[in-house]
Design a protein around this motif. Structure first.
Motif, PDB file in Angstrom:
ATOM      1  N   LYS A 162      50.838 -42.025  77.582  1.00 51.97           N
ATOM      2  CA  LYS A 162      50.330 -42.761  76.426  1.00 51.97           C
ATOM      3  C   LYS A 162      49.392 -41.862  75.612  1.00 51.97           C
ATOM      4  CE  LYS A 162      47.818 -47.110  75.750  1.00 51.97           C
ATOM      5  NZ  LYS A 162      47.447 -48.286  76.550  1.00 51.97           N
ATOM      6  N   ILE A 163      49.654 -41.776  74.336  1.00 51.33           N
ATOM      7  CA  ILE A 163      48.786 -40.992  73.465  1.00 51.33           C
ATOM      8  C   ILE A 163      48.050 -41.949  72.539  1.00 51.33           C
ATOM      9  CG2 ILE A 163      48.621 -39.088  71.815  1.00 51.33           C
ATOM     10  CD1 ILE A 163      49.904 -38.258  74.492  1.00 51.33           C
ATOM     11  N   ASN A 164      46.764 -42.016  72.719  1.00 50.59           N
ATOM     12  CA  ASN A 164      45.933 -42.916  71.938  1.00 50.59           C
ATOM     13  C   ASN A 164      45.393 -42.156  70.722  1.00 50.59           C
ATOM     14  OD1 ASN A 164      44.524 -45.241  71.405  1.00 50.59           O
ATOM     15  ND2 ASN A 164      42.778 -44.644  72.700  1.00 50.59           N
ATOM     16  N   VAL A 165      45.872 -42.524  69.538  1.00 52.24           N
ATOM     17  CA  VAL A 165      45.456 -41.812  68.327  1.00 52.24           C
ATOM     18  C   VAL A 165      44.354 -42.608  67.641  1.00 52.24           C
ATOM     19  CG1 VAL A 165      46.227 -40.840  66.133  1.00 52.24           C
ATOM     20  CG2 VAL A 165      47.816 -40.925  68.064  1.00 52.24           C
ATOM     21  N   ILE A 166      43.237 -41.951  67.384  1.00 50.69           N
ATOM     22  CA  ILE A 166      42.147 -42.628  66.667  1.00 50.69           C
ATOM     23  C   ILE A 166      41.698 -41.774  65.484  1.00 50.69           C
ATOM     24  CG2 ILE A 166      41.287 -43.920  68.676  1.00 50.69           C
ATOM     25  CD1 ILE A 166      39.110 -41.745  68.959  1.00 50.69           C
ATOM     26  N   GLY A 167      40.935 -42.360  64.586  1.00 50.74           N
ATOM     27  CA  GLY A 167      40.339 -41.600  63.484  1.00 50.74           C
ATOM     28  C   GLY A 167      41.260 -41.416  62.296  1.00 50.74           C
ATOM     29  N   LYS A 168      40.835 -40.513  61.416  1.00 49.12           N
ATOM     30  CA  LYS A 168      41.520 -40.295  60.148  1.00 49.12           C
ATOM     31  C   LYS A 168      41.657 -38.805  59.893  1.00 49.12           C
ATOM     32  CE  LYS A 168      41.531 -42.547  55.787  1.00 49.12           C
ATOM     33  NZ  LYS A 168      40.914 -43.081  54.637  1.00 49.12           N
ATOM     34  N   LYS A 169      42.801 -38.409  59.322  1.00 52.45           N
ATOM     35  CA  LYS A 169      43.048 -36.977  59.098  1.00 52.45           C
ATOM     36  C   LYS A 169      42.120 -36.393  58.051  1.00 52.45           C
ATOM     37  CE  LYS A 169      47.188 -37.855  57.808  1.00 52.45           C
ATOM     38  NZ  LYS A 169      48.428 -37.664  57.062  1.00 52.45           N
ATOM     39  N   LYS A 170      41.706 -35.150  58.273  1.00 53.05           N
ATOM     40  CA  LYS A 170      40.950 -34.411  57.252  1.00 53.05           C
ATOM     41  C   LYS A 170      41.948 -33.838  56.244  1.00 53.05           C
ATOM     42  CE  LYS A 170      38.779 -31.821  60.380  1.00 53.05           C
ATOM     43  NZ  LYS A 170      37.853 -31.017  61.154  1.00 53.05           N
ATOM     44  N   PRO A 171      41.462 -33.334  55.103  1.00 52.01           N
ATOM     45  CA  PRO A 171      42.390 -32.755  54.134  1.00 52.01           C
ATOM     46  C   PRO A 171      43.216 -31.621  54.755  1.00 52.01           C
ATOM     47  CG  PRO A 171      40.177 -32.907  53.203  1.00 52.01           C
ATOM     48  CD  PRO A 171      40.062 -33.287  54.639  1.00 52.01           C
ATOM     49  N   PHE A 172      44.453 -31.523  54.334  1.00 46.89           N
ATOM     50  CA  PHE A 172      45.394 -30.493  54.793  1.00 46.89           C
ATOM     51  C   PHE A 172      45.698 -30.559  56.293  1.00 46.89           C
ATOM     52  CE2 PHE A 172      43.591 -28.399  50.933  1.00 46.89           C
ATOM     53  CZ  PHE A 172      44.752 -28.462  50.183  1.00 46.89           C
ATOM     54  N   VAL A 173      45.465 -31.723  56.884  1.00 49.72           N
ATOM     55  CA  VAL A 173      45.888 -31.914  58.270  1.00 49.72           C
ATOM     56  C   VAL A 173      47.050 -32.908  58.237  1.00 49.72           C
ATOM     57  CG1 VAL A 173      45.222 -32.846  60.521  1.00 49.72           C
ATOM     58  CG2 VAL A 173      43.636 -31.389  59.254  1.00 49.72           C
ATOM     59  N   SER A 174      48.081 -32.638  59.050  1.00 45.85           N
ATOM     60  CA  SER A 174      49.270 -33.499  59.009  1.00 45.85           C
ATOM     61  C   SER A 174      49.766 -33.806  60.414  1.00 45.85           C
ATOM     62  CB  SER A 174      50.385 -32.792  58.239  1.00 45.85           C
ATOM     63  OG  SER A 174      50.838 -31.686  59.001  1.00 45.85           O
ATOM     64  N   GLY A 175      50.827 -34.592  60.459  1.00 51.20           N
ATOM     65  CA  GLY A 175      51.451 -34.923  61.745  1.00 51.20           C
ATOM     66  C   GLY A 175      51.820 -33.682  62.536  1.00 51.20           C
ATOM     67  N   LYS A 176      52.236 -32.626  61.828  1.00 50.54           N
ATOM     68  CA  LYS A 176      52.613 -31.381  62.503  1.00 50.54           C
ATOM     69  C   LYS A 176      51.449 -30.829  63.310  1.00 50.54           C
ATOM     70  CE  LYS A 176      55.488 -27.842  63.086  1.00 50.54           C
ATOM     71  NZ  LYS A 176      56.220 -27.361  61.945  1.00 50.54           N
ATOM     72  N   ASP A 177      50.247 -30.902  62.743  1.00 51.56           N
ATOM     73  CA  ASP A 177      49.076 -30.378  63.452  1.00 51.56           C
ATOM     74  C   ASP A 177      48.798 -31.205  64.706  1.00 51.56           C
ATOM     75  OD1 ASP A 177      48.393 -28.311  61.460  1.00 51.56           O
ATOM     76  OD2 ASP A 177      48.167 -30.061  60.166  1.00 51.56           O
ATOM     77  N   LEU A 178      49.008 -32.523  64.583  1.00 49.06           N
ATOM     78  CA  LEU A 178      48.778 -33.393  65.736  1.00 49.06           C
ATOM     79  C   LEU A 178      49.726 -33.021  66.885  1.00 49.06           C
ATOM     80  CD1 LEU A 178      48.362 -37.260  65.665  1.00 49.06           C
ATOM     81  CD2 LEU A 178      49.675 -36.141  67.428  1.00 49.06           C
TER      82      LEU A 178
END
Ligand code: SF4
Lengths: 419, 170
Positions: A162-178
């Motif tokens: 299980k991957i628990n994703v929280i928070g909000k992306k900073k500028p120039f951060v995307s799903g690829k970085d995650l």
């Protein structure tokens, strides 16, 4: 004990109330997929099985995307085999040059896969459709043949992380970085045989295109699939392309997970995977100076409209650095057309990039941008194995479209926030 | 069922691009694919091996793409079996589906050295190291996999189902 989201979809497709991890079941299939490399092998096996008809001509999808428009005589022969088979069996969803796009961008875009579906594809990145809340997984050509003949496949019910994703992306951060960050954390075999189930309050801050890139690379952690819950964004995406009904499954509250990992988007930076493994990740802040010869923006991971927009935002009014060949490949005809409408292609050309018709091309070292020995490339694809994009002494760095575009401008791997 | 051959050792995470580089995927002929098997990791591999030899890998063998060309290239080269600590899941499926026997054994993967003469008894799941005079146990195949093996791979399995017409009650 409850079931995971994946287990629930599998149970619903094998006529069982409950399935448990480790159990082998035969599961009904909503879509069976193949491409120009894997379909000819599957056709061969299909014939050897003594099958005469496919189980359902509306549920098979064949996309000629890897070595097309044909790069040589051999690939032309391969495509011909698929084309003739599709015609003979009256396969409705056959996509040839002109309609085709990279399969995993194309199927969701056409509405062919929806939440609750089961999909096997003779291509490892079939796991992409987990973004829609479908259970989809890559198989081999013989499995594709069996799927086409029977409409079912054998599957070992997976355990899950299980991957628990929280928070909000900073500028120039995307799903690829995650997803790069996650693979760096758990390793290329961190999820072998398992489902990766994403959940948490941060999911709503991920666009559909973010989710597609994330699910796409679940296989790079060894995962059987990578799946997202269905929310308003998913439903809106499916409604815009509706050709069939969907169903929505949710994990039980008491579902069992092998492991739980939290990823805080607030803390996530642009991330790059160094040669020659997707798990070799580094935060963009820790990279140092790495000069590059080529940039490629495209593929089933990052060839969608948001990816093109992210690249355009950076390349607008700028020039690519001397000596950096910049190749941009919108993943489908629809993405290509949208780029024209938004003036994005003009931005790319003015910056000194080339644009190609949709194809997998350079992603697997096929054509349209092969690397010579000693060359280094930043690409938005999903694999950086030895020899993946050309000579075995070339180097591939995996990154997001924003990082790739910024790198094209400065000629070295570049933090898009500092350009 | 038995096989005897020399061991060729490889490390962890041997990916499908190493087993058969994508540039050769415009063919599906196992004999042609076999010519390039492992080329990017050991250029002389195909010259060194003889019919029946065995590949011994580390963990996550066969990771990467779904290409069935990978086990096909290995089988086409005359390799009789692969032994590894663990496999990537699509490679695992593909190997059984096309009839390349693969075994999971941590002990064998660690103890076997390059060039050792190895005998494998598939029915019992026993790996004999003739050179070192050792014996290792491999994991037995799950029941469902055994039924696929019984029909010599998925082709035979499906063929049987189609002939029996019993696929509606799956
Ligand atoms: S873009 Fe690359 S990873 Fe995606 S389907 Fe094509 S070859 Fe495979």
């Amino acid at each position: 004990m409850g079931m995971t989201m994946t287990q629930k979809i599998i149970a619903a497709h094998c006529g069982k109330e409950i399935v448990t991890a480790g159990e082998f079941v035969e599961m009904n299939l909503d879509i069976v997929l193949g491409n120009d490399i894997t379909t000819p092998v599957a056709i061969n096996e299909f014939n050897k099985m003594g099958a005469s008809e496919v189980f359902d001509k509306n549920k098979i999808v064949i996309v000629l995307d890897h070595f097309t428009p044909n790069k040589d005589i051999k690939s032309a022969q391969q495509c011909k085999i698929s084309r003739e088979f599709a015609k003979e069996k009256e396969i409705k969803n056959f996509f040839d040059v002109g309609q085709m796009g990279i399969e995993h961008a194309l199927l969701p875009e056409k509405g062919l896969v929806v939440s609750g579906d089961t999909v096997i594809g003779a291509d490892s990145h079939t796991c992409t459709y987990g973004a829609l809340g479908a259970f989809s997984t890559g198989v081999g050509s013989t499995d594709m043949a069996g799927g086409m003949a029977l409409g079912t496949t054998w599957i070992k019910v997976p355990e899950a992380i299980k991957i628990n994703v929280i928070g909000k992306k900073k500028p120039f951060v995307s799903g690829k970085d995650l997803i790069l960050h996650l693979i760096g954390k758990i390793g290329v075999d961190g999820a072998t045989y398992k489902s990766i189930e994403f959940t948490g309050s941060g999911i709503k801050n991920l666009s559909m295109d973010d989710r597609f890139s994330i699910s796409n690379m679940a296989v790079e952690a060894g995962g059987k699939n990578g799946i997202f819950p269905v929310d308003d964004k998913t439903i809106k995406y499916m409604e815009e392309r509706k050709i069939k009904d969907w169903s929505i499954f949710e994990a039980d509250e008491d579902a069992l997970y092998d492991e739980e990992i939290t990823i805080n988007l607030d803390e996530l930076n642009p991330t790059v995977a160094f040669p020659s493994s997707p798990e070799n990740t580094k935060d963009i802040e820790d990279i140092g100076v790495i000069k590059i010869d080529q940039v490629m923006i495209g593929s089933c991971t990052n060839g969608r409209i948001e990816d093109m927009r992210a690249a355009a935002q950076i390349l607008k009014g700028k020039k690519v650095a001397d000596g950096v060949r910049t190749i941009i490949i919108p993943a489908t005809q629809e993405v290509y057309k949208q780029c024209i409408k938004e003036g994005i292609l003009e931005i790319f050309i003015d910056a000194g990039a080339v644009i190609s018709t949709p194809t997998c091309g350079p992603c697997l070292g096929g054509h349209m941008g092969i690397l010579a020995s000693g060359e280094k490339a930043v690409t938005t694809t999903n694999r950086n194995f030895v020899g993946r994009m050309g000579h075995k002494e070339s180097e591939v760095y995996l990154a997001s479209p924003a990082v790739a575009a910024a790198s094209a401008v400065t000629g070295k791997i570049q933090n898009p926030n500092k350009i | 069922m038995n096989t005897i051959g020399k061991a060729f050792k490889f490390g962890d995470n041997i990916d499908t691009d190493l087993i058969i580089p994508a540039r050769y995927l415009n063919s599906t002929d196992p004999k042609e694919l076999a010519m390039y098997c492992m080329q990017d990791i050991d250029e002389e591999f195909t010259d060194k091996i003889s019919e029946g030899d065995i590949i011994v890998g580390g963990k996550n063998f066969g990771c990467g793409s779904s290409r069935e060309h990978a086990p096909l290239a290995i089988k086409g080269a005359g390799i009789s079996c692969v032994i590894a600590k663990s496999y990537a899941r699509i490679f695992y499926r593909n190997s059984f589906n096309i009839g390349l026997p693969i075994l999971e054994s941590e002990e064998a993967s660690e103890k076997i050295s390059q060039g050792d003469e190895i005998q494998v008894d598939f029915t019992k799941g026993i790996i004999k190291n003739i050179t070192k005079k050792e014996e290792y146990k491999a994991d037995k195949f799950p029941e469902f996999i055994q039924s696929i093996i019984k029909y010599n791979g998925l082709v035979g399995y499906v063929k049987n189902k189609l002939e029996q017409g019993d696929y509606n009650d799956l």
